[in-house]
Design a protein around this motif. Structure first.
Motif, PDB file in Angstrom:
ATOM      1  N   ARG A   1      -1.115   2.125   8.320  1.00  0.00           N
ATOM      2  CA  ARG A   1      -1.370   2.084   6.869  1.00  0.00           C
ATOM      3  C   ARG A   1      -2.789   1.605   6.555  1.00  0.00           C
ATOM      4  O   ARG A   1      -3.166   1.528   5.386  1.00  0.00           O
ATOM      5  CB  ARG A   1      -0.370   1.154   6.180  1.00  0.00           C
ATOM      6  CG  ARG A   1       1.079   1.439   6.479  1.00  0.00           C
ATOM      7  CD  ARG A   1       1.565   2.730   5.831  1.00  0.00           C
ATOM      8  NE  ARG A   1       2.945   2.970   6.195  1.00  0.00           N
ATOM      9  CZ  ARG A   1       3.350   3.831   7.121  1.00  0.00           C
ATOM     10  NH1 ARG A   1       2.457   4.542   7.796  1.00  0.00           N
ATOM     11  NH2 ARG A   1       4.619   3.999   7.390  1.00  0.00           N
TER      12      ARG A   1
ATOM     13  N   THR B   1      -5.086   3.934   4.408  1.00  0.00           N
ATOM     14  CA  THR B   1      -4.672   3.929   3.009  1.00  0.00           C
ATOM     15  C   THR B   1      -5.030   2.605   2.350  1.00  0.00           C
ATOM     16  O   THR B   1      -5.470   2.576   1.191  1.00  0.00           O
ATOM     17  CB  THR B   1      -3.159   4.179   2.905  1.00  0.00           C
ATOM     18  OG1 THR B   1      -2.849   5.394   3.588  1.00  0.00           O
ATOM     19  CG2 THR B   1      -2.726   4.298   1.462  1.00  0.00           C
TER      20      THR B   1
ATOM     21  N   VAL C   1       0.837  -1.191   0.000  1.00  0.00           N
ATOM     22  CA  VAL C   1       0.000   0.000   0.000  1.00  0.00           C
ATOM     23  C   VAL C   1       0.878   1.249   0.000  1.00  0.00           C
ATOM     24  O   VAL C   1       2.061   1.198   0.344  1.00  0.00           O
ATOM     25  CB  VAL C   1      -0.959   0.025   1.209  1.00  0.00           C
ATOM     26  CG1 VAL C   1      -1.833  -1.210   1.237  1.00  0.00           C
ATOM     27  CG2 VAL C   1      -0.183   0.175   2.507  1.00  0.00           C
ATOM     28  N   ASP C   2       0.290   2.350  -0.369  1.00  0.00           N
ATOM     29  CA  ASP C   2       0.990   3.628  -0.335  1.00  0.00           C
ATOM     30  C   ASP C   2       1.458   3.907   1.089  1.00  0.00           C
ATOM     31  O   ASP C   2       0.705   3.741   2.053  1.00  0.00           O
ATOM     32  CB  ASP C   2       0.034   4.731  -0.807  1.00  0.00           C
ATOM     33  CG  ASP C   2       0.762   6.022  -1.123  1.00  0.00           C
ATOM     34  OD1 ASP C   2       1.995   6.066  -1.032  1.00  0.00           O
ATOM     35  OD2 ASP C   2       0.074   7.000  -1.467  1.00  0.00           O
TER      36      ASP C   2
ATOM     37  N   SER D   1      -8.670   2.559   1.327  1.00  0.00           N
ATOM     38  CA  SER D   1      -8.920   3.274   0.073  1.00  0.00           C
ATOM     39  C   SER D   1      -8.492   2.438  -1.129  1.00  0.00           C
ATOM     40  O   SER D   1      -9.194   2.395  -2.146  1.00  0.00           O
ATOM     41  CB  SER D   1      -8.173   4.614   0.077  1.00  0.00           C
ATOM     42  OG  SER D   1      -8.645   5.455   1.101  1.00  0.00           O
TER      43      SER D   1
ATOM     44  N   PRO E   1       1.501   4.463  -4.811  1.00  0.00           N
ATOM     45  CA  PRO E   1       0.347   5.362  -4.653  1.00  0.00           C
ATOM     46  C   PRO E   1      -0.908   4.731  -5.246  1.00  0.00           C
ATOM     47  O   PRO E   1      -0.882   4.151  -6.334  1.00  0.00           O
ATOM     48  CB  PRO E   1       0.776   6.619  -5.425  1.00  0.00           C
ATOM     49  CG  PRO E   1       2.272   6.569  -5.427  1.00  0.00           C
ATOM     50  CD  PRO E   1       2.621   5.112  -5.506  1.00  0.00           C
ATOM     51  N   THR E   2      -2.011   4.879  -4.548  1.00  0.00           N
ATOM     52  CA  THR E   2      -3.242   4.206  -4.959  1.00  0.00           C
ATOM     53  C   THR E   2      -3.692   4.572  -6.372  1.00  0.00           C
ATOM     54  O   THR E   2      -4.073   3.672  -7.135  1.00  0.00           O
ATOM     55  CB  THR E   2      -4.361   4.498  -3.934  1.00  0.00           C
ATOM     56  OG1 THR E   2      -3.964   3.987  -2.658  1.00  0.00           O
ATOM     57  CG2 THR E   2      -5.667   3.835  -4.351  1.00  0.00           C
TER      58      THR E   2
END
Length: 372
Positions: free
Chosen positions: A169, A172, A113-114, A175, A144-145
């Motif tokens: 995290r 994030t 994940v970001d 998302s 980055p997503t």
């Protein structure tokens, strides 16, 4: 769904290889480390067992030794870097290339994940999936997503395997899970951030969770159900409507500054700290605020209490008294006095640290290194 395979315990040969690889990486010898791993393959060990029962076992030991203050940050980094290069070299070994399943399974994207720099678990999973015949699109750390989702649209994998090691995290990750599902890609998550039983994976709406690389590969082999229709992350977590998570996360720098200013009054020893000690204290305080935010996001006081218990154990190994941690919590409690959920989290954390029966929790320690 495919049944999870029963994995036999490591053989005595693999246990010996763990000890020898440990000696090699802590001595800083990449050549010796490679010789141990390649020797195990030549002697007949299964490539997947070498990855997960030898290399991963040594990586876990690196983490435990850092937490116990028996490895420095530099030693931890060096050992992890050697393990990482050995995994990369392993992929090209003739025994490994010959062990790859001939029948292709499909395409899987493996990503962190970001904000997640600790890519070692994802790298191990990517290699295990490649052994089992998957075409793996391994993206590594800190993706980055928006870029991740754009990649999913271009490559159309059958699944996304998403890795996160640290609970801060999770927002994030939430998302990213929702965005991937909106793109029609089911998401399997793994890593210590999602809890030892995957509780946060379920909370955040992931399509599947796996405890380790073997479990993830087994789960993917059984296929994942198509994701639900697109929805907003906040729909999964109605408690976020109180805005406490947002307020704490956005005011993190101010809260760290307040703690550093208030510690001198509540913990006078800090006045004699060196610049290096003050920097470490500020870093530790930032982690406390980050984990408080994660606990608010998930509405789980035990997440925060477990982190604080672990932190107290790490500080004790470095001869830092628990009083300094409690003083930091007192300052935070004053600063957040108007946020009832945050106050509840802080009180729960203090009780966890001061409980006579408190034992160090298993929390990832990747704040100064990368032993995932």
């Amino acid at each position: 769904m495919t049944a999870v395979r029963t994995v036999p315990p490591p053989t005595s040969e693999l246990i010996t290889a763990v000890d020898r690889l440990w000696e090699a990486v802590t001595a800083g010898s990449e050549e010796a480390a490679g010789a141990v791993v390649f020797g195990a393959l030549t002697a007949g060990a299964e490539p997947e067992s070498v990855l997960l029962d030898v290399i991963a076992a040594v990586q876990a030991r690196i983490g435990h030794e850092w937490a116990a203050n028996r490895l420095t940050v530099a030693e931890e980094h060096a050992a992890t870097a050697i393990n990482d290069r050995v995994v990369a070299a392993l992929a090209h070994h003739p025994v490994v290339r010959g062990a790859v399943r001939a029948e292709p399974c499909g395409r899987v994207t493996v990503s962190c994940v970001d904000g997640e720099w600790h890519a070692f678990p994802a790298r191990l999973l990517a290699q295990v999936l490649a052994l089992r015949g998957w075409e793996v699109d391994y993206l590594g750390a800190q993706v980055p997503t928006p870029h991740l989702v754009a990649r999913l649209h271009r490559t159309a994998p059958v699944a996304l395997a998403l890795s996160a090691s640290l609970a801060p995290r999770l927002a994030t990750a939430h998302s990213a899970i929702s965005a991937a599902q909106a793109a029609g890609v089911p998401v399997l998550v793994g890593g210590a951030a999602f809890g030892p039983d995957g509780r946060y994976a379920r909370l955040l709406g992931a399509d599947a969770w796996a405890e380790d690389a073997r479990g993830a590969a087994d789960r993917l082999a059984g296929g994942l159900v198509a994701p639900l229709p697109a929805h907003q992350p906040v729909d999964d977590l109605p408690h976020l409507a109180d805005q406490e998570y947002t307020l704490v996360s956005r005011s993190a720098p101010r809260l760290v500054g307040a703690v550093m200013s208030g510690l001198a009054e509540r913990f006078p020893s800090v006045r004699s700290y060196t610049e290096a000690q003050l920097q470490h204290t500020a870093e530790d305080t930032a982690h406390i605020v980050d984990f408080l935010g994660a606990a608010l996001y998930t509405d789980d006081p035990d997440l925060f209490g477990g982190f604080l218990t672990w932190t107290a154990g790490v500080l004790a190994a470095r001869a830092v008294p628990t009083a300094s941690l409690l003083a930091a919590l007192e300052v935070l409690r004053h600063e957040l006095r108007d946020l009832p959920r945050a106050i509840g989290m802080l009180d729960h954390g203090r009780a966890a640290v001061t409980s006579p029966s408190a034992v160090p929790a298993t929390v990832p320690h990747q704040y100064h290194g990368d032993p995932a």
